[in-house]
Scaffold this motif. Structure first.
Motif, PDB file in Angstrom:
ATOM      1  N   ALA A 161     -17.670  34.184-109.530  1.00  0.00           N
ATOM      2  CA  ALA A 161     -16.361  34.816-109.301  1.00  0.00           C
ATOM      3  C   ALA A 161     -15.913  34.562-107.870  1.00  0.00           C
ATOM      4  CB  ALA A 161     -16.439  36.309-109.580  1.00  0.00           C
ATOM      5  N   GLY A 162     -16.326  33.429-107.309  1.00  0.00           N
ATOM      6  CA  GLY A 162     -16.029  33.127-105.905  1.00  0.00           C
ATOM      7  C   GLY A 162     -14.585  32.753-105.664  1.00  0.00           C
ATOM      8  N   ARG A 163     -14.348  32.146-104.506  1.00  0.00           N
ATOM      9  CA  ARG A 163     -12.981  31.781-104.091  1.00  0.00           C
ATOM     10  C   ARG A 163     -12.330  30.827-105.071  1.00  0.00           C
ATOM     11  NH1 ARG A 163     -15.704  31.216 -99.018  1.00  0.00           N
ATOM     12  NH2 ARG A 163     -15.881  29.026 -99.514  1.00  0.00           N
ATOM     13  N   GLY A 170     -19.686  26.489-107.607  1.00  0.00           N
ATOM     14  CA  GLY A 170     -19.729  27.914-107.879  1.00  0.00           C
ATOM     15  C   GLY A 170     -19.322  28.296-109.290  1.00  0.00           C
ATOM     16  N   PHE A 171     -18.817  27.354-110.075  1.00  0.00           N
ATOM     17  CA  PHE A 171     -18.450  27.609-111.471  1.00  0.00           C
ATOM     18  C   PHE A 171     -17.576  28.846-111.622  1.00  0.00           C
ATOM     19  CE2 PHE A 171     -22.267  25.011-111.711  1.00  0.00           C
ATOM     20  CZ  PHE A 171     -21.928  24.079-112.678  1.00  0.00           C
ATOM     21  N   GLY A 172     -16.540  28.955-110.780  1.00  0.00           N
ATOM     22  CA  GLY A 172     -15.619  30.093-110.865  1.00  0.00           C
ATOM     23  C   GLY A 172     -15.001  30.206-112.245  1.00  0.00           C
ATOM     24  N   VAL A 173     -14.924  31.416-112.765  1.00  0.00           N
ATOM     25  CA  VAL A 173     -14.510  31.628-114.157  1.00  0.00           C
ATOM     26  C   VAL A 173     -13.120  31.098-114.470  1.00  0.00           C
ATOM     27  CG1 VAL A 173     -16.062  33.572-114.570  1.00  0.00           C
ATOM     28  CG2 VAL A 173     -13.771  33.999-113.659  1.00  0.00           C
ATOM     29  N   ASN A 174     -12.269  30.925-113.484  1.00  0.00           N
ATOM     30  CA  ASN A 174     -10.923  30.422-113.760  1.00  0.00           C
ATOM     31  C   ASN A 174     -10.725  28.980-113.309  1.00  0.00           C
ATOM     32  OD1 ASN A 174      -9.940  32.802-114.968  1.00  0.00           O
ATOM     33  ND2 ASN A 174      -9.767  33.719-112.947  1.00  0.00           N
ATOM     34  N   CYS A 192     -15.179  32.702-119.841  1.00  0.00           N
ATOM     35  CA  CYS A 192     -16.494  33.100-119.341  1.00  0.00           C
ATOM     36  C   CYS A 192     -16.348  34.295-118.402  1.00  0.00           C
ATOM     37  CB  CYS A 192     -17.149  31.937-118.613  1.00  0.00           C
ATOM     38  SG  CYS A 192     -17.397  30.483-119.650  1.00  0.00           S
ATOM     39  N   GLN A 193     -17.417  35.051-118.290  1.00  0.00           N
ATOM     40  CA  GLN A 193     -17.446  36.207-117.397  1.00  0.00           C
ATOM     41  C   GLN A 193     -18.435  35.933-116.265  1.00  0.00           C
ATOM     42  OE1 GLN A 193     -18.374  39.688-119.700  1.00  0.00           O
ATOM     43  NE2 GLN A 193     -16.735  39.311-121.165  1.00  0.00           N
ATOM     44  N   PRO A 194     -18.156  36.440-115.071  1.00  0.00           N
ATOM     45  CA  PRO A 194     -19.065  36.205-113.938  1.00  0.00           C
ATOM     46  C   PRO A 194     -20.476  36.710-114.210  1.00  0.00           C
ATOM     47  CG  PRO A 194     -17.010  37.181-113.184  1.00  0.00           C
ATOM     48  CD  PRO A 194     -16.997  37.237-114.690  1.00  0.00           C
ATOM     49  N   ASP A 195     -21.422  36.034-113.610  1.00  0.00           N
ATOM     50  CA  ASP A 195     -22.834  36.422-113.640  1.00  0.00           C
ATOM     51  C   ASP A 195     -23.442  36.402-115.033  1.00  0.00           C
ATOM     52  OD1 ASP A 195     -22.785  36.809-110.845  1.00  0.00           O
ATOM     53  OD2 ASP A 195     -21.910  38.797-111.139  1.00  0.00           O
ATOM     54  N   ARG A 196     -22.973  35.491-115.851  1.00  0.00           N
ATOM     55  CA  ARG A 196     -23.567  35.263-117.172  1.00  0.00           C
ATOM     56  C   ARG A 196     -23.855  33.776-117.308  1.00  0.00           C
ATOM     57  NH1 ARG A 196     -21.293  39.394-121.616  1.00  0.00           N
ATOM     58  NH2 ARG A 196     -21.162  41.203-120.264  1.00  0.00           N
ATOM     59  N   THR A 197     -24.810  33.440-118.169  1.00  0.00           N
ATOM     60  CA  THR A 197     -25.254  32.059-118.336  1.00  0.00           C
ATOM     61  C   THR A 197     -24.587  31.446-119.567  1.00  0.00           C
ATOM     62  OG1 THR A 197     -27.385  32.677-117.357  1.00  0.00           O
ATOM     63  CG2 THR A 197     -27.283  30.572-118.527  1.00  0.00           C
ATOM     64  N   TYR A 198     -24.052  30.234-119.380  1.00  0.00           N
ATOM     65  CA  TYR A 198     -23.325  29.548-120.447  1.00  0.00           C
ATOM     66  C   TYR A 198     -23.785  28.104-120.583  1.00  0.00           C
ATOM     67  CZ  TYR A 198     -20.133  33.474-120.047  1.00  0.00           C
ATOM     68  OH  TYR A 198     -19.604  34.738-120.019  1.00  0.00           O
ATOM     69  N   ARG A 199     -23.477  27.533-121.740  1.00  0.00           N
ATOM     70  CA  ARG A 199     -23.684  26.110-121.981  1.00  0.00           C
ATOM     71  C   ARG A 199     -22.413  25.533-122.592  1.00  0.00           C
ATOM     72  NH1 ARG A 199     -29.721  26.464-124.630  1.00  0.00           N
ATOM     73  NH2 ARG A 199     -30.805  26.861-122.668  1.00  0.00           N
ATOM     74  N   VAL A 200     -21.969  24.421-122.049  1.00  0.00           N
ATOM     75  CA  VAL A 200     -20.778  23.723-122.539  1.00  0.00           C
ATOM     76  C   VAL A 200     -21.217  22.409-123.173  1.00  0.00           C
ATOM     77  CG1 VAL A 200     -18.652  22.548-121.830  1.00  0.00           C
ATOM     78  CG2 VAL A 200     -19.238  24.756-120.847  1.00  0.00           C
ATOM     79  N   ARG A 201     -20.613  22.093-124.314  1.00  0.00           N
ATOM     80  CA  ARG A 201     -20.887  20.836-125.021  1.00  0.00           C
ATOM     81  C   ARG A 201     -19.574  20.272-125.553  1.00  0.00           C
ATOM     82  NH1 ARG A 201     -26.501  20.408-127.021  1.00  0.00           N
ATOM     83  NH2 ARG A 201     -27.605  22.318-126.540  1.00  0.00           N
ATOM     84  N   ALA A 202     -19.597  18.994-125.902  1.00  0.00           N
ATOM     85  CA  ALA A 202     -18.444  18.342-126.524  1.00  0.00           C
ATOM     86  C   ALA A 202     -18.948  17.405-127.620  1.00  0.00           C
ATOM     87  CB  ALA A 202     -17.638  17.558-125.499  1.00  0.00           C
ATOM     88  N   ARG A 203     -18.052  17.084-128.547  1.00  0.00           N
ATOM     89  CA  ARG A 203     -18.359  16.101-129.586  1.00  0.00           C
ATOM     90  C   ARG A 203     -17.081  15.347-129.946  1.00  0.00           C
ATOM     91  NH1 ARG A 203     -19.117  19.270-135.363  1.00  0.00           N
ATOM     92  NH2 ARG A 203     -17.159  20.436-135.290  1.00  0.00           N
ATOM     93  N   TYR A 204     -17.259  14.172-130.527  1.00  0.00           N
ATOM     94  CA  TYR A 204     -16.133  13.336-130.924  1.00  0.00           C
ATOM     95  C   TYR A 204     -16.057  13.202-132.447  1.00  0.00           C
ATOM     96  CZ  TYR A 204     -15.039  11.472-126.284  1.00  0.00           C
ATOM     97  OH  TYR A 204     -14.630  11.322-124.981  1.00  0.00           O
ATOM     98  N   LYS A 205     -14.844  12.987-132.920  1.00  0.00           N
ATOM     99  CA  LYS A 205     -14.591  12.733-134.338  1.00  0.00           C
ATOM    100  C   LYS A 205     -13.864  11.398-134.452  1.00  0.00           C
ATOM    101  CE  LYS A 205     -12.124  14.926-138.192  1.00  0.00           C
ATOM    102  NZ  LYS A 205     -11.283  16.102-138.507  1.00  0.00           N
ATOM    103  N   ASP A 206     -14.247  10.594-135.432  1.00  0.00           N
ATOM    104  CA  ASP A 206     -13.553   9.324-135.633  1.00  0.00           C
ATOM    105  C   ASP A 206     -12.516   9.455-136.751  1.00  0.00           C
ATOM    106  OD1 ASP A 206     -14.835   8.956-138.133  1.00  0.00           O
ATOM    107  OD2 ASP A 206     -16.334   7.585-137.307  1.00  0.00           O
TER     108      ASP A 206
END
Length: 157
Positions: free
Chosen positions: A150-152, A46-50, A118-132
């Motif tokens: 915004a579920g349980r 459910g990708f709950g915002v918290n 993030c806010q409920p009912d909006r579309t997001y993309r998460v990414r990560a990167r590394y540094k040496d």
């Protein structure tokens, strides 16, 4: 664009013709940058915002360089047909970060986004990167795209 008559690009060579193209081409050839990580969702359904939690694959350096940092970013997107799109409002593009972490200097596979990122009912993309340890960054990971809920599972921690 590649506008140099002679293809002799070198970083900071003072020739501005095609500098951006040359810089990108030079950077793309760097076989010693850290491997591009893979990110996956590791939180509740459910990708709950918290309760937005993600995992990243371990740091790998083809040049056997040491880990220096990991960085996370969240981008919001909006387009017709996507949750969060509002007619008459400017579209949101992932290139405009909604939130970016500081450089995290301790290697850890899991990461939890701060509440209210993030806010409920909006579309997001998460990414990560590394540094040496030489200061070179990997490419950003492929995104994990989701619609925040915004579920349980979105109870304050």
């Amino acid at each position: 664009t590649d506008s140099r008559p002679v293809k002799n690009y070198a970083p900071n060579d003072g020739d501005q013709r095609g500098y951006g193209f040359g810089h990108l081409q030079h950077e793309a050839k760097d076989a010693g940058i850290p491997a591009t990580p893979v990110v996956r969702h590791a939180g509740a359904e459910g990708f709950g915002v918290n309760s937005l939690a993600f995992e990243v694959t371990p740091f790998v350096s083809p040049a056997t360089n040491r880990f220096a940092a990991v960085q996370w970013r969240v981008g919001e997107i909006s387009a017709p047909g996507r949750p969060g799109f509002q007619v008459g409002q400017p579209r949101r593009y992932e290139i405009e970060p909604r939130w970016t972490s500081e450089e995290i200097a301790t290697p850890q596979a899991s990461f939890r986004l701060p509440a209210k990122t993030c806010q409920p009912d909006r579309t997001y993309r998460v990414r990560a990167r590394y540094k040496d340890h030489t200061g070179r960054w990997s490419h950003w990971s492929a995104p994990v795209q989701f619609v925040a809920g915004a579920g349980r599972d979105s109870v304050e921690p």
